[in-house]
Design a protein around this motif. Structure first.
Motif, PDB file in Angstrom:
ATOM      1  N   LEU A   1       0.829  -1.202   0.000  1.00 22.85           N
ATOM      2  CA  LEU A   1       0.000   0.000   0.000  1.00 22.85           C
ATOM      3  C   LEU A   1       0.868   1.258   0.000  1.00 22.85           C
ATOM      4  N   VAL A   2       1.916   1.260   0.821  1.00 23.98           N
ATOM      5  CA  VAL A   2       2.793   2.433   0.866  1.00 23.98           C
ATOM      6  C   VAL A   2       3.426   2.672  -0.500  1.00 23.98           C
ATOM      7  N   THR A   3       3.897   1.568  -1.120  1.00 26.27           N
ATOM      8  CA  THR A   3       4.514   1.713  -2.441  1.00 26.27           C
ATOM      9  C   THR A   3       3.517   2.273  -3.431  1.00 26.27           C
ATOM     10  N   ALA A   4       2.307   1.707  -3.407  1.00 25.14           N
ATOM     11  CA  ALA A   4       1.298   2.168  -4.353  1.00 25.14           C
ATOM     12  C   ALA A   4       1.015   3.645  -4.153  1.00 25.14           C
ATOM     13  N   LEU A   5       0.961   4.053  -2.886  1.00 25.72           N
ATOM     14  CA  LEU A   5       0.707   5.457  -2.594  1.00 25.72           C
ATOM     15  C   LEU A   5       1.823   6.332  -3.175  1.00 25.72           C
ATOM     16  N   GLY A   6       3.062   5.914  -2.929  1.00 28.12           N
ATOM     17  CA  GLY A   6       4.188   6.677  -3.457  1.00 28.12           C
ATOM     18  C   GLY A   6       4.115   6.802  -4.962  1.00 28.12           C
ATOM     19  N   ILE A   7       3.723   5.723  -5.610  1.00 31.12           N
ATOM     20  CA  ILE A   7       3.660   5.733  -7.071  1.00 31.12           C
ATOM     21  C   ILE A   7       2.556   6.655  -7.563  1.00 31.12           C
ATOM     22  N   ILE A   8       1.420   6.635  -6.843  1.00 31.37           N
ATOM     23  CA  ILE A   8       0.318   7.481  -7.278  1.00 31.37           C
ATOM     24  C   ILE A   8       0.704   8.956  -7.122  1.00 31.37           C
TER      25      ILE A   8
ATOM     26  N   TRP B   1      -1.225   5.131 -21.319  1.00 29.66           N
ATOM     27  CA  TRP B   1      -1.307   3.695 -21.062  1.00 29.66           C
ATOM     28  C   TRP B   1       0.036   3.152 -20.578  1.00 29.66           C
ATOM     29  N   PHE B   2       1.087   3.481 -21.333  1.00 31.10           N
ATOM     30  CA  PHE B   2       2.368   2.851 -21.026  1.00 31.10           C
ATOM     31  C   PHE B   2       2.970   3.402 -19.736  1.00 31.10           C
ATOM     32  N   ALA B   3       2.665   4.650 -19.430  1.00 31.53           N
ATOM     33  CA  ALA B   3       3.173   5.188 -18.166  1.00 31.53           C
ATOM     34  C   ALA B   3       2.500   4.480 -16.998  1.00 31.53           C
ATOM     35  N   ILE B   4       1.176   4.328 -17.077  1.00 31.14           N
ATOM     36  CA  ILE B   4       0.462   3.695 -15.967  1.00 31.14           C
ATOM     37  C   ILE B   4       0.932   2.252 -15.809  1.00 31.14           C
ATOM     38  N   ALA B   5       0.966   1.517 -16.916  1.00 30.27           N
ATOM     39  CA  ALA B   5       1.380   0.115 -16.835  1.00 30.27           C
ATOM     40  C   ALA B   5       2.800   0.009 -16.290  1.00 30.27           C
ATOM     41  N   THR B   6       3.658   0.933 -16.700  1.00 32.56           N
ATOM     42  CA  THR B   6       5.059   0.853 -16.276  1.00 32.56           C
ATOM     43  C   THR B   6       5.208   1.015 -14.772  1.00 32.56           C
ATOM     44  N   VAL B   7       4.542   2.034 -14.217  1.00 34.59           N
ATOM     45  CA  VAL B   7       4.755   2.213 -12.781  1.00 34.59           C
ATOM     46  C   VAL B   7       4.075   1.108 -11.995  1.00 34.59           C
ATOM     47  N   ILE B   8       3.080   0.442 -12.579  1.00 32.66           N
ATOM     48  CA  ILE B   8       2.480  -0.684 -11.859  1.00 32.66           C
ATOM     49  C   ILE B   8       3.532  -1.771 -11.634  1.00 32.66           C
ATOM     50  N   ILE B   9       4.425  -1.952 -12.619  1.00 28.16           N
ATOM     51  CA  ILE B   9       5.485  -2.954 -12.453  1.00 28.16           C
ATOM     52  C   ILE B   9       6.358  -2.639 -11.250  1.00 28.16           C
ATOM     53  N   ALA B  10       6.425  -1.364 -10.900  1.00 29.84           N
ATOM     54  CA  ALA B  10       7.269  -1.000  -9.763  1.00 29.84           C
ATOM     55  C   ALA B  10       6.809  -1.733  -8.509  1.00 29.84           C
ATOM     56  N   ILE B  11       5.510  -2.041  -8.412  1.00 26.55           N
ATOM     57  CA  ILE B  11       5.017  -2.654  -7.172  1.00 26.55           C
ATOM     58  C   ILE B  11       5.605  -4.052  -6.959  1.00 26.55           C
ATOM     59  N   PRO B  12       5.449  -4.991  -7.925  1.00 25.89           N
ATOM     60  CA  PRO B  12       6.103  -6.287  -7.677  1.00 25.89           C
ATOM     61  C   PRO B  12       7.605  -6.179  -7.510  1.00 25.89           C
ATOM     62  N   SER B  13       8.234  -5.242  -8.239  1.00 33.43           N
ATOM     63  CA  SER B  13       9.680  -5.102  -8.064  1.00 33.43           C
ATOM     64  C   SER B  13       9.999  -4.652  -6.656  1.00 33.43           C
ATOM     65  N   ALA B  14       9.189  -3.714  -6.143  1.00 32.56           N
ATOM     66  CA  ALA B  14       9.418  -3.235  -4.785  1.00 32.56           C
ATOM     67  C   ALA B  14       9.188  -4.362  -3.791  1.00 32.56           C
ATOM     68  N   VAL B  15       8.150  -5.172  -4.036  1.00 28.09           N
ATOM     69  CA  VAL B  15       7.878  -6.293  -3.137  1.00 28.09           C
ATOM     70  C   VAL B  15       9.112  -7.171  -3.015  1.00 28.09           C
ATOM     71  N   LYS B  16       9.779  -7.411  -4.141  1.00 29.91           N
ATOM     72  CA  LYS B  16      10.961  -8.264  -4.084  1.00 29.91           C
ATOM     73  C   LYS B  16      12.040  -7.629  -3.217  1.00 29.91           C
ATOM     74  N   THR B  17      12.240  -6.325  -3.404  1.00 30.49           N
ATOM     75  CA  THR B  17      13.266  -5.663  -2.607  1.00 30.49           C
ATOM     76  C   THR B  17      12.945  -5.746  -1.120  1.00 30.49           C
ATOM     77  N   TYR B  18      11.703  -5.441  -0.770  1.00 32.84           N
ATOM     78  CA  TYR B  18      11.323  -5.518   0.641  1.00 32.84           C
ATOM     79  C   TYR B  18      11.584  -6.909   1.179  1.00 32.84           C
ATOM     80  N   ASN B  19      11.194  -7.907   0.392  1.00 26.62           N
ATOM     81  CA  ASN B  19      11.327  -9.268   0.883  1.00 26.62           C
ATOM     82  C   ASN B  19      12.787  -9.672   1.062  1.00 26.62           C
ATOM     83  N   TRP B  20      13.662  -9.146   0.204  1.00 26.03           N
ATOM     84  CA  TRP B  20      15.081  -9.438   0.421  1.00 26.03           C
ATOM     85  C   TRP B  20      15.531  -8.846   1.746  1.00 26.03           C
TER      86      TRP B  20
END
Lengths: 110, 265, 574, 200, 218
Positions: free
Chosen positions: B90-97, C334-353
């Motif tokens: 959620l925090v990440t999503a917020l930052g992105i938005i 379209w491509f900007a929105i889709a692109t930053v959405i990818i940031a979320i799974p990438s961020a999840v990986k970083t957090y999990n590491w």
């Protein structure tokens, strides 16, 4: 493991193949005549030709390639990625149209 | 030993990055157009990503310092925490938005040029820039890439509108505080119109027209560069942009020969 | 399934003779080593080319043999080699081949002959690639993106005739090799797992390689198609991508093509390609972190889901490389929105590491150091990617050194760190001897600090507006003199870091030759490859009995267990 | 707990509520549908000079309605069984109001002379809002069916203490799924609104 | 016990420690290969669509270009129609060969495989005729007398690549047919190689359906 799903053990009556075969002929002929008699309006002709192509493809995949009798794990794994191709097609076609429009708009001769 | 060293290096990295950013030595050149909004977006993005950068790297540094292998230390066992994971998402999503949302509005502005703008055509070719101004009628004459065979800038010289157009190969003169639409054409390969101080950038594509717009807000001389690889002398494909007061600009434009005077039919 | 049955029970016939054992071997491990060595060799060519470029940028005019033409040629070859022939080949061909059968507990790939063929075809593609240096006109200088028209129009850029054709041919051959390999990896993972090895018990390395192989199978076709069309444009004068153009005062008889179409095709391949490179590295790093921190990976499910999500979304974001290319401007949304959405799974990986490391017991061996380096460089590389995905922020930064810095850190340095970490980690298993820890650590420190010193300043250069792919910056007044100093600095560091890679080569060779004998499981790891009866494992891997898997691969430091790790093959709880 | 799930000796699959997965799959399909339409919209705008579309401020009010509707349903699914029915009904009513508001927005557009075929922006606006409304209508059907369960269970609980729904009760799952669907529709609506706002 | 739901079945398959696709490795690989190949043809078609839409020259009417003269009447697309029918027929015979393969009927399998090969050869032959005819009429990849140069380029590219697939398929089927006739599969006790070859052949037919619709008809 359910036996009936192990491939290589299905038994399809030949009649099914003959029916599908016939359907393919008829659909091809129909698409051909749509073009031959130049059915109007144009969008309907194009829509029908595309639709027939999709139906034919579905028939071939489902019956000739036995996709219909495979387990859903395979079916979804094969069919779902094709959506990505649709995305590609939408954007290349959108780009093509856009470029054509730009040329028309700025150079005045398409 | 390695742990302490790595922690120190990571902290130094963070400090270095922050100092470098704060010092402003490596920051955007002074803005000379209306695109302050782009700068703001860069700053917003920098703040959001900067916070993430500092926090994550410091956590990493802390971890390698605190949890480096020592005698008698045993790792804790935990493999999941759905609540934590969800909150992080959620925090990440917020930052992105926060980052993307306003950017889309600026982009919307970027692709919708104002109506009253002065349209200037820029032609790129290996490896120089040419510019065309509408003459007294305020309109640019018709062009067609096929006409490059007839004249160097591909203008339809039979078009009456084209007669008073002005073509220059020298510096690009622009009036101050007036919205400019740049219509980009290319004669051969891809080029890209890029003036760092204006922020705006757009590729020139042969066979079609691309557009960008900006309003110059500072007088002076700026470098016009090519930002898309266009062959051997790509790095030398340069010109100057001179922003001057509207009166000076008019005076300069009047002094230039028109297409009717320069190109024979 | 008669095939499968015979494969699991019978032992492999160990081939005899030098040729069938080491050269035309069908053993996945030998093929993996062949892939790795070839990729490293060609990678050193790429490294050397980058030196030449840096020399020119740091000391313009000092080296007369570097002219604008061959600067561009070096640049193009460097990019191509590094992205495709080094990173893709070593991660899929090298690590994929070595790890998949060992980690999922099978004797070999599903189709060993195809596997061998895949390597030899890859070798052909490498030879074709390097042959471009010796044809008239030299290799192409159109950038690794090969954008038409400049890449194919005669006289428009260096190497626009034979260079580009040879390159496309080489890529097509590479695609064939990659398809053979990819089919093997995907089929093997899906069909050949040993008993108890469910998909959700596979180590993340296998997950990364598996998903990357799927990406390769689906993305390379677009490159192939773009390449074929480009080749036709070059060879037969078709006009797929070439509109009416006039090159150096000469009107060419082309008409109506659309250069942007190629960019769409290229990036439809090119963006997933980024993930083909980074996903296996992510997987390897996840395993290394968990093993050397003696802690289970945090959020295994989330890791798997994010790998899959990155791969799926990765196919619909490609045009963020084209925000200022003159494409239909509305695509940008379209491509900007889709692109930053990818940031979320990438961020999840970083957090999990990070959460994997939290409260761990970090053994900072060389592989672990590289894995930690990966996390750090991935953070900075990924975050700077947000500038470029955020469409309007991309406008001033596009095609500047900011981009160069970004992709070098995120898919160059990060992926290389994953590779180095993996090579050090599995070296004892592959050759049965240890490398020198001291040398390895030295290698890490020089490379890690050096990478930051090289690429971090590039972000600043990008903000200043320095365009990339410039032979020289002389005479551009708006750039302050600091640029020159920075370039000298970067060049010197780059030379040093490049030289440090010789340490690595020396370490591997020396280790394989004279190194201390390695134990079967020096890292006390849980995954199957460390449980083989002999080290290094012979052809067939497992002796008489295939291993049976009883647990997920991350049972480290389980509270009431006697050891701090429980191999996947252990059945009881304690 | 995680250790247990991962170290189970047999290779059986984990239990996953089928309805939940079904909703996810449906949402994936719906997302694809809206994504395709939105991309087609963006593609189409590229080759047209005419992007004008009046933007009724009513839309913001509608958005607010939908936000509150979503919130009410979320509260209902998390709250006590006694208070759930009221919240549930309020949420549904707000959604109905949203739909009526959308109709008003349409009429405002029509009065300004923008019809389905006026320009690409207007035709896509009608199409997208209609599709979104249809999804919401479908949601309302599910809402009605859940409502009866909620009311029944709420009645049963009303005499006793304020108890929450049992974590795994079927009503609880239904409520959660319905609320989640509402959030999805809210997100879709916000994306549509922002894109239309920015591009016209 | 009722049939498990589709969803449940997918979850079971993907979560088990058995082969995910319950089939032989060869067949699984062929399916994955065909998916990859579908991306090649899909990209080709998407690229063709993009190039065609942006082309500046007039797009020639395919039915005129590919018309045949029978006597004095011009029949549009006649040859293409016949080719389509030939390929569909070959798909039918292939399906029969696979069915007889299931029944381990050596002669009939071999016979129908040979028939498929023959039909495939006919298709390739007609393709060659088509190419020759067009080249005689002045069609080149870079130009053609009818309009947009992208037309000829797309034609040679699409049909050429498809034709290569058919040719490869013919060779592949010939090998399988010979093996079947010589009783190799009888000795193995397993005719699944025929089925795998069938998958490939049907796929080639499936691609032609789209080329026929999108290149010749639209």
């Amino acid at each position: 493991m359910e036996k009936e799903h192990v491939s290589g053990e299905q038994h399809h009556p030949i009649r099914v193949y003959l029916v599908v075969w016939g359907a393919l002929f008829i659909l091809s002929a129909l698409s051909y005549f749509l073009d031959y008699f130049d059915i109007h309006p144009l969008w309907l002709q194009r829509f029908l030709i595309t639709a027939f192509a999709l139906i034919k493809a579905a028939l071939i995949a489902n019956y000739f390639m036995h996709l219909r009798f495979e387990r859903p794990a395979l079916v979804y794994a094969i069919v779902l990625p094709l959506v990505l191709l649709v995305v590609l097609a939408i954007f290349t076609m959108g780009e093509g149209d856009y470029v054509a429009w730009v040329r028309q708009f700025f150079f005045g001769s398409k | 030993m390695q742990g302490i060293l790595l922690a120190i290096v990571l902290v130094l990295l963070v400090i270095g990055a922050v100092v470098l950013t704060m010092s402003g030595a490596l920051w955007l050149p002074t803005l000379a157009s209306n695109w302050g909004a782009i700068d703001n977006m860069l700053v917003i993005t920098l703040i959001v990503t900067g916070i993430a950068f500092v926090v994550l790297n410091l956590i990493l540094a802390y971890i390698v310092f605190r949890y480096r292998a020592r005698d008698g230390q045993k790792a804790a066992f935990f493999a999941e925490n759905h609540r934590l994971e969800r909150n992080l998402i959620l925090v990440t999503a917020l930052g992105i938005i926060v980052m993307l949302g306003p950017g889309l509005f600026v982009y919307s502005e970027f692709i919708h040029p104002p109506q009253n703008a002065l349209v200037i055509e820029v032609l790129g070719q290996q490896w120089r820039w040419s510019f065309r101004y509408p003459g007294t009628d305020g309109k640019l004459g018709r062009t067609d890439p096929k006409l490059f065979a007839q004249n160097a800038v591909g203008i339809d010289i039979t078009d009456p509108v084209a007669q008073d157009d002005v073509v220059v190969h020298g510096p690009l003169h622009l009036p101050l505080n007036r919205p400019i639409i740049i219509k980009l054409r290319s004669k051969d390969v891809l080029h890209s119109f890029y003036v760092p101080e204006f922020r705006a950038k757009m590729d020139a594509v042969p066979g079609m027209v691309t557009r960008l717009w900006f309003t110059p807000t500072k007088t002076g001389t700026f470098d016009l560069l090519c930002a898309e690889l266009c062959g051997t002398a790509h790095f030398q494909m340069r010109s100057k942009v001179i922003v001057e007061s509207p009166e000076e600009f008019e005076r300069w434009l009047q002094a230039q020969p028109t297409v009717a005077q320069t190109i024979k039919k | 399934m008669p095939h499968a049955a015979s494969h699991t029970t019978e032992e492999h016939h160990e081939p005899t003779g030098f040729w069938s054992r080491y050269i035309f071997s069908q053993d996945h491990k030998v093929i993996a080593i062949q892939y790795t060595i070839t990729a490293l060799v060609v990678g050193f060519v790429g490294l050397f080319l980058s030196w030449l470029m840096r020399l020119q940028l740091g000391f313009p005019g000092e080296f007369n043999f570097i002219n604008p033409n061959n600067y561009l040629q070096f640049m193009t070859q460097h990019g191509m080699i590094m992205v495709v022939y080094l990173l893709t080949a070593i991660l899929l061909g090298g690590f994929g081949n070595y790890l998949i059968p060992l980690m999922i507990g099978t004797r070999d790939m599903a189709f060993p002959f195809l596997n061998m063929l895949s390597y030899w075809i890859y070798l052909v593609s490498v030879i074709l690639l390097l042959a471009a240096f010796f044809v008239p006109g030299g290799p192409t200088g159109a950038g690794w993106t090969l954008y038409p028209p400049q890449s194919v129009l005669p006289n428009a850029s260096p190497g626009a005739d034979w260079g580009i054709r040879l390159l496309i041919l080489s890529l097509a051959v590479f695609v064939a090799s990659g398809t053979m390999g990819g089919l093997n990896y995907v089929t093997t993972v899906l069909q050949l797992r040993t008993r108890g090895m469910t998909l959700m018990r596979m180590p993340l390395s296998v997950w990364g390689i598996f998903i990357a192989s799927i990406l390769a199978l689906l993305a390379f076709p677009a490159l192939f198609v773009g390449g074929v069309m480009l080749l036709l444009d070059s060879l037969f004068g078709t006009s797929f991508f070439i509109p009416v153009v006039n090159v150096l005062g000469q009107q060419l008889g082309r008409e109506g093509g659309n250069p942007i179409l190629f960019q769409h095709l290229f990036w439809y391949f090119g963006h997933p390609e980024v993930y083909i490179v980074i996903l296996p590295a992510m997987g390897i790093v996840s395993d290394l972190l968990s093993t050397h921190a003696r802690k289970p990976i945090f959020g295994y499910k989330a890791m798997v889901i994010s790998i899959a999500a990155i791969a799926a979304i990765g196919f619909i974001v490609w045009a963020h490389h084209m925000f200022v290319s003159g494409m239909n401007p509305y695509f940008g949304f379209w491509f900007a929105i889709a692109t930053v959405i990818i940031a979320i799974p990438s961020a999840v990986k970083t957090y999990n590491w990070l959460l994997t490391l939290w409260k761990g017991n970090l053994h900072l061996n060389t592989p672990m150091l590289f894995a930690l380096g990966f996390v750090s460089t991935f953070i900075i590389g990924g975050l700077t990617g947000l500038f470029l995905g955020n469409v309007i922020a991309d406008v001033p930064l596009h095609d500047t050194y900011f981009v160069t810095g970004h992709f070098h850190l995120v898919m160059g340095v990060s992926a290389i760190f994953g590779i180095f970490g993996g090579l050090y980690h599995w070296f004892p298993k592959a050759v049965g001897r240890m490398y020198s820890e001291a040398l390895g650590k030295l290698h890490f420190w020089v490379t890690f600090v050096g990478s930051y010193l090289i690429f971090f300043p590039m972000f600043g250069e990008g903000f200043l507006g320095l365009p990339r792919r410039y032979f020289s910056f002389k005479g551009i007044e708006s750039f302050s003199p600091i640029i020159h100093d920075l370039n000298v600095f970067i060049t010197i560091v780059a030379l040093a870091v490049g030289a440090a890679q010789l340490l690595f080569v020396f370490n591997l060779i020396w280790g394989a030759w004279k190194g201390r004998k390695a134990e079967a499981n020096p890292w006390r790891a849980t995954t199957l490859e460390w449980q083989t009866p002999t080290t290094p494992p012979p052809h067939g891997n497992w002796g008489a009995q295939l291993p049976v898997v009883h647990r997920w691969p991350y049972d480290y430091s389980l509270p009431d267990a006697p050891q701090d790790y429980i191999p996947q093959t252990t059945s009881q709880r304690s | 707990m995680s250790a247990q799930t991962f170290t189970e000796a047999n290779g059986s699959h984990p239990e996953l509520p089928a309805t939940k997965l079904a909703l996810w799959l449906f949402l994936a399909v719906a997302t694809m549908l809206f994504a395709m339409l939105l991309s087609a919209y963006l593609v189409r705008l590229g080759f047209s000079e005419e992007h004008a579309l009046p933007k009724p401020n009513l839309l913001w009010f509608n958005t607010l309605l939908l936000v509150f509707s979503s919130l009410a349903l979320e509260r209902a699914s998390r709250g006590t069984a006694r208070r759930a029915p009221a919240l549930w009904l309020v949420g549904g009513a707000l959604a109905v109001l949203f739909l009526i508001g959308q109709l008003f927005a349409w009429s405002e557009l029509a009065q300004a002379g923008y019809f389905l075929a006026t320009n690409p922006a207007s035709s896509f606006f009608y199409l997208l809002t209609a599709l979104h409304g249809m999804h919401l209508l479908g949601g309302l059907v599910a809402w009605t069916r859940t409502a009866s369960c909620v009311i029944q269970e709420g009645r049963g609980e009303s005499r006793g203490e304020a108890v929450r729904f049992a974590p795994a009760s079927s009503t609880r799952v239904k409520l959660e799924l319905c609320a989640f669907y509402w959030h999805f529709l809210l997100a879709v609506w916000v994306v549509i609104l922002i894109l239309v706002w920015m591009t016209t | 016990m009722e049939k498990p739901s589709t969803l449940r079945e997918i979850i079971t398959d993907w979560a088990s420690d058995q082969p995910t696709f319950r089939m032989s490795w060869g067949k699984a690989m062929m399916w994955i290969f065909l998916l990859s190949d579908a991306f090649i043809f899909g990209s080709f078609l998407a690229a063709y669509a993009g190039a065609r839409l942006a082309a500046t020259g007039p797009w020639p009417a395919a039915e005129k270009v590919f018309a045949l003269h029978i006597g004095h009447t011009e029949v549009p697309l006649l040859l293409i129609a016949i080719m389509t029918f030939v390929l569909i027929s070959s798909s039918g015979t292939m399906a029969l060969a696979v069915t007889y393969g299931y029944q381990k009927n050596r002669t009939k399998t071999g016979l129908f495989l040979m028939l498929t090969v023959l039909l495939g050869l006919t298709f390739v032959g007609m393709q060659v005729f088509e190419w020759t005819k067009l080249i005689h009429e002045g069609f080149r990849p870079w130009e053609n007398p009818m309009g947009a140069p992208q037309f000829g380029a797309s034609f040679f590219m699409l049909t050429g690549f498809h034709g290569m697939h058919v040719t490869a398929g013919v060779i592949y089927l010939l090998i399988v047919a010979i093996k079947a006739l010589r009783g190799v599969y009888d000795r193995l006790g397993d005719y699944q190689n025929v089925e795998i070859a069938g998958l490939y052949w049907h796929f080639v037919d499936l691609v032609w359906v789209f080329i026929f619709a999108f290149f010749y008809l639209l």
